[in-house]
Design an enzyme around this catalytic site. Structure first.
Site, mmCIF file in Angstrom:
data_model
loop_
_atom_site.group_PDB
_atom_site.id
_atom_site.type_symbol
_atom_site.label_atom_id
_atom_site.label_comp_id
_atom_site.label_asym_id
_atom_site.label_seq_id
_atom_site.Cartn_x
_atom_site.Cartn_y
_atom_site.Cartn_z
ATOM 1 N N MET A 265 0.751 -1.089 -0.059
ATOM 2 C CA MET A 265 0.079 -0.102 -0.165
ATOM 3 C C MET A 265 0.754 1.163 -0.013
ATOM 4 S SD MET A 265 -2.915 1.411 -0.055
ATOM 5 C CE MET A 265 -3.232 3.109 0.006
ATOM 6 N N GLU A 266 0.510 2.413 -0.790
ATOM 7 C CA GLU A 266 1.346 3.352 -1.233
ATOM 8 C C GLU A 266 1.189 4.589 -0.346
ATOM 9 O OE1 GLU A 266 -1.524 2.280 -3.042
ATOM 10 O OE2 GLU A 266 -2.448 4.024 -3.760
ATOM 11 N N GLU A 298 4.830 0.997 -5.901
ATOM 12 C CA GLU A 298 4.388 1.819 -4.741
ATOM 13 C C GLU A 298 4.848 3.366 -4.890
ATOM 14 O OE1 GLU A 298 1.933 0.741 -3.232
ATOM 15 O OE2 GLU A 298 1.896 -1.401 -4.059
ATOM 16 N N HIS A 301 3.184 5.485 -7.102
ATOM 17 C CA HIS A 301 2.035 6.218 -6.536
ATOM 18 C C HIS A 301 2.386 7.442 -5.590
ATOM 19 C CE1 HIS A 301 -0.975 3.328 -7.551
ATOM 20 N NE2 HIS A 301 -0.553 2.214 -6.593
HETATM 21 ZN ZN ZN Z 1 -1.196 0.361 -6.773
#
Ligand code: ZN
Length: 827
Positions: A265-266, A298, A301
């Site tokens: 998760m970024e 990530e 992002h």
């Molecule tokens: Zn992504």
């Protein structure tokens, strides 16, 4: 004070989000957390929100266990008004201060503030996952992507802990930390990582890099950190060059956390990743390339998603398609991991399956009515198809316009929010022409074109058709090419193909015409009326990886639509795979042959024989590989689950007769254990292996192995874990689902097919979020490709189902129907 343990929260509607954003501007948020009792059920949290308002009324999201008090501008609000995760606010002024105090529950499902107790040493670890709408499970907030705010965290925690978040973390005395993110944040990527984490720090180009994980994985972290730091540094350099904007969030931490649902998760400045990336066993270059792509994804992002954020969830695709595309580009151009073969054979197939399912949807503009609906369109289409389409777009615009548009977009919307139309406008401003028509054709329509070859040699035409249309409106930037009888490859024409190509002349000696020689576009590819015979002729001599990707993907597509028999497909794959040099091709296509061609696409009575054919390929790979090579390990990984020989597996488990240069590390040991017990070997080997390895990874492997034991008692125990509430970690439940259905055990598991359809709907009573859909998808009886199972699935869909369970059943039913259709056409 009010207590609502049974509280059901409502998913935010787009219309509500729009209205709330029109009235509010959130300035500062202070979150005070007391984590000094990590063994308790709950932790106290006080959130102070300062915001201006032009509306008289609004609401704040709060999904705690207990609401202590809510004070708006010094006035106590009625706590009884807290309903469905929302506290109504009335009497708002131009400037407001809201204080919300409550008890928040630690979570065990990977969303909200997740707590993990490490079985290896009993230590407790926390991390927060706020995506997609789980932020209010650990702090009060206006939970929608376009209400960004400046944050500050004050955290009390045990003195020996490390506490990290989206900005520099400063110790403010023993057991006290202050975290002050440098830039405004959307709620969905606010995070916290807290516990006795082990850490490695380095610096790159003035950016402090941190790598963190549980203390029991310290050895793995320290071994892997230099390689990960190198990829992190290369990726930073690449994006800095490409985007022309420096990384804006200060430090860059990557925390490898337990029980993580997604890959990663970024969160700005503090990415969370699943700790499987700290390999416990030997890893191949392919494995490390996969990890490099996640690191680069990530990081992409941080710009695309974090610096400029979508206004509403229906632009979620834009985040993911960009991160996926840029990560593969970055790794291929700036690291030692060229990833386009892996992208083609693994990721594109994932997207192609999704794009041909009943649940398919356009890449863009799905108009998600609420946050929960947006999550359902978060699939292989958002990632792999979106990335392929962006690759096409970069070819269509040219690199200069593509990059100039991106830079203008970052420049204009930095620290704020934007919509897809604004990105289109940025590219148009940079010189793009007719982009609206291009976007409409590629991004606002679902499904795949088919590229096929027509005509009599020596002249051919390549034709693009779209489902239900005479001529596809999509333009494909591609190279048509030819493969000669010796496997030699040459390009015939570089085209912007729309509809029909010009007539092309094929050179003498051509065995196969390939419509998309470089695997450049997004389409199903066919090779003309005698195509499969020609494929069979060239495959054993073909070395070009892009063409192999195109051919193998075509084989899988054609089996899925029952235009190629699965027996013929098995022959095509198995006669060519053993000599491939690419570990990605061996790994993905070997697993496909074992799981699909010897699974749902095979008559039950032929499955064992087909699996032995795949095992022979694995042995061929092993025999042709250097001792200690990645290829040897790849072959061994395929040989274990395809073996039908318990004696061989027992010898391997005992360390005897292993291929020279190969040792059983903990991961390979568990693979052998699982196959051994699935074939009826003594289940005591599971406990025996656990004795040497008490890690949570081991617990997961043990759960998978236990579910594979071919006895009624073992299947019953596994089934209970899937279908009733328990204390087991989500990972153990997923592993149980993954181990339950085994080809060769059809008779034993037959009663559970009907039970799946009767009982899976009830899991929504005690599971939610990611876990609910994940279990339904993984436990789906895909091997039961029978008319009875199809009917049972159809009946289930006629009933009321939680949205993520429905999605799993819709996609599973599509797979069952395809299996049945293939078997009707003769397997
Ligand atoms: Zn992504």
């Amino acid at each position: 004070m009010i207590t609502s343990p049974e509280l059901r929260s409502r998913s935010l509607l787009r219309t509500e989000a729009r209205a709330r954003a029109a009235g509010l501007e959130v300035h500062r948020v202070l979150v005070e957390l007391d984590l000094r009792e990590p063994a308790a059920d709950t932790f106290p949290c006080r959130t102070t929100l300062e915001f201006s308002s032009t509306a008289a009324e609004s609401f704040v999201d709060f999904k705690g266990r207990v609401l202590g008090r809510a004070v708006l501008n010094g006035r106590e609000l009625e706590t009884e008004s807290w309903q469905q995760g929302r506290i109504p606010l009335d009497g708002l002024r131009a400037q407001n201060t809201l204080v919300v105090e409550g008890e928040m529950a630690y979570s065990s499902d990977g969303e909200g503030l997740h707590r993990h107790v490490d079985p290896a040493d009993g230590a407790t670890y926390l991390y927060a996952m706020s995506f997609l709408d789980a932020g209010p499970r650990w702090f009060a907030c206006f939970d929608q992507p376009d209400l960004k705010a400046s944050y500050r965290f004050e955290v009390a925690a045990p003195e020996d802990w490390t506490v990290l978040g989206n900005g520099p973390s400063v110790s403010a005395g023993p057991g006290r930390w202050t975290i002050t993110p440098l830039q405004p944040l959307s709620t969905y990527f606010v995070t916290l990582v807290a516990g006795p984490y082990a850490s490695v720090h380095v610096e790159h180009d003035g950016i402090r890099l941190g790598f963190h994980t549980r203390a029991s994985l310290r050895t793995e972290l320290e071994r892997e950190a230099p390689e990960m730091a190198a990829v992190t540094g290369q990726s930073f350099d690449y994006y800095h060059r490409l985007f022309g904007v420096r990384y804006p969030f200060g430090e860059y931490h990557q925390a490898f956390v337990p029980d993580f649902n997604a890959g990663a998760m970024e969160n700005p400045g503090c990415v969370t990743l699943r700790d499987h990336f700290l390999y416990r066993g030997r890893a191949t270059k392919l494995d490390r390339g996969g990890r490099a792509s996640v690191i680069a994804h990530e990081m992409a992002h941080q710009w695309f998603g974090d610096l400029v954020t979508m206004r509403w969830w229906d632009d979620l695709w834009l985040n993911e398609s960009f991160a996926e595309y840029l990560a593969h580009r970055c790794c291929s151009e700036a690291t030692s991991y060229p990833l386009w073969t892996e992208f083609g054979i693994r990721r594109k197939h994932w997207g192609a399956v999704a794009d041909q399912s009943p649940s398919t949807h356009p890449v863009a503009g799905n108009g998600a009515a609420d946050a929960a609906a947006a999550l359902q369109d978060f699939d292989g289409i958002s990632y792999a198809k979106g990335a392929s389409v962006l690759k096409q777009l970069a070819a269509y615009l040219g690199e200069e316009v593509f990059v100039a548009g991106l830079r203008a977009y970052f420049d204009r919307f930095a620290y704020g929010n934007a919509e897809f139309a604004e990105l289109i406008a940025a590219w148009t401003g940079a010189g793009a022409v007719e982009l609206e028509a291009w976007a409409a054709a590629w991004l606002r329509t679902a499904g795949m074109d088919t590229l096929d070859v027509e005509g009599e040699r020596p002249t051919v035409t390549v034709v693009a058709t779209a489902p239900g249309l005479d001529e596809s409106p999509r333009t494909h930037a591609l190279t048509v090419g030819a493969v000669d009888v010796d496997g030699g490859v040459r390009g015939l024409a570089d085209l912007n193909l729309r509809g029909r190509s010009p007539v092309l002349t094929v050179p003498d000696g051509t065995a196969l015409v390939v419509p998309d020689l470089r695997d450049a576009t997004w389409a199903k590819v066919r090779f003309g009326p005698d195509g499969w015979a020609q494929v069979g002729q060239v495959l054993p001599r073909l070395d070009d990886e892009a063409v192999l990707v195109v051919v193998y993907n075509a084989v899988r597509d054609a089996v899925r639509e029952a235009s190629l028999g699965s027996a013929e497909a098995l022959e095509l794959v198995c006669s060519s795979l053993g000599r491939q040099r690419s570990d990605a091709l061996i790994s993905v296509m070997g697993s496909y042959a074992a799981v699909s061609l010897a699974g749902p696409y095979s008559p039950v009575e032929e499955r064992a024989e087909r699996l032995s054919r795949v095992h022979a390929v694995a042995q061929e790979v092993l025999a042709g590989s250097a001792a200690g090579s990645d290829r040897q390990l790849t072959g061994f990984r395929l040989a274990v689950p395809t073996s039908a020989d318990p004696d061989l597996l027992q010898r391997w488990y005992d360390g005897q007769g292993l291929p020279e240069g190969l040792e059983l590390d903990s991961e390979l040991t568990w693979a052998v254990v699982r196959r051994l017990v699935a074939l009826g070997g003594d289940p005591a080997v599971i406990e025996q292996t656990l004795e040497h390895d008490r890690s949570s990874a081991s617990a997961e492997h043990a759960a998978r192995a236990r579910a594979s034991i071919p006895t009624r008692a073992a299947k019953d125990a596994a089934w209970r874990l899937l279908i009733s509430p328990s204390e087991a970690s989500a990972y153990e439940v997923y592993a149980t689902a993954g181990g339950f259905w085994v080809a060769g055990q059809e008779e034993l598991t037959e009663p559970y097919v009907a039970r799946f359809f009767a009982e899976i709907g009830t899991t929504a009573d005690f599971r939610s979020g990611w876990a609910l859909g994940q279990v339904a998808e993984t436990a789906f009886p895909s091997l039961a490709a029978t008319a009875g199972a199809v009917r049972a699935a159809e009946d289930l869909l006629a009933s009321d189902l939680a949205v993520s369970v429905r999605r799993a059943v819709v996609d599973g039913l599509d797979q069952l129907r395809r299996g049945v259709a293939s078997l009707e056409h003769g397997g």
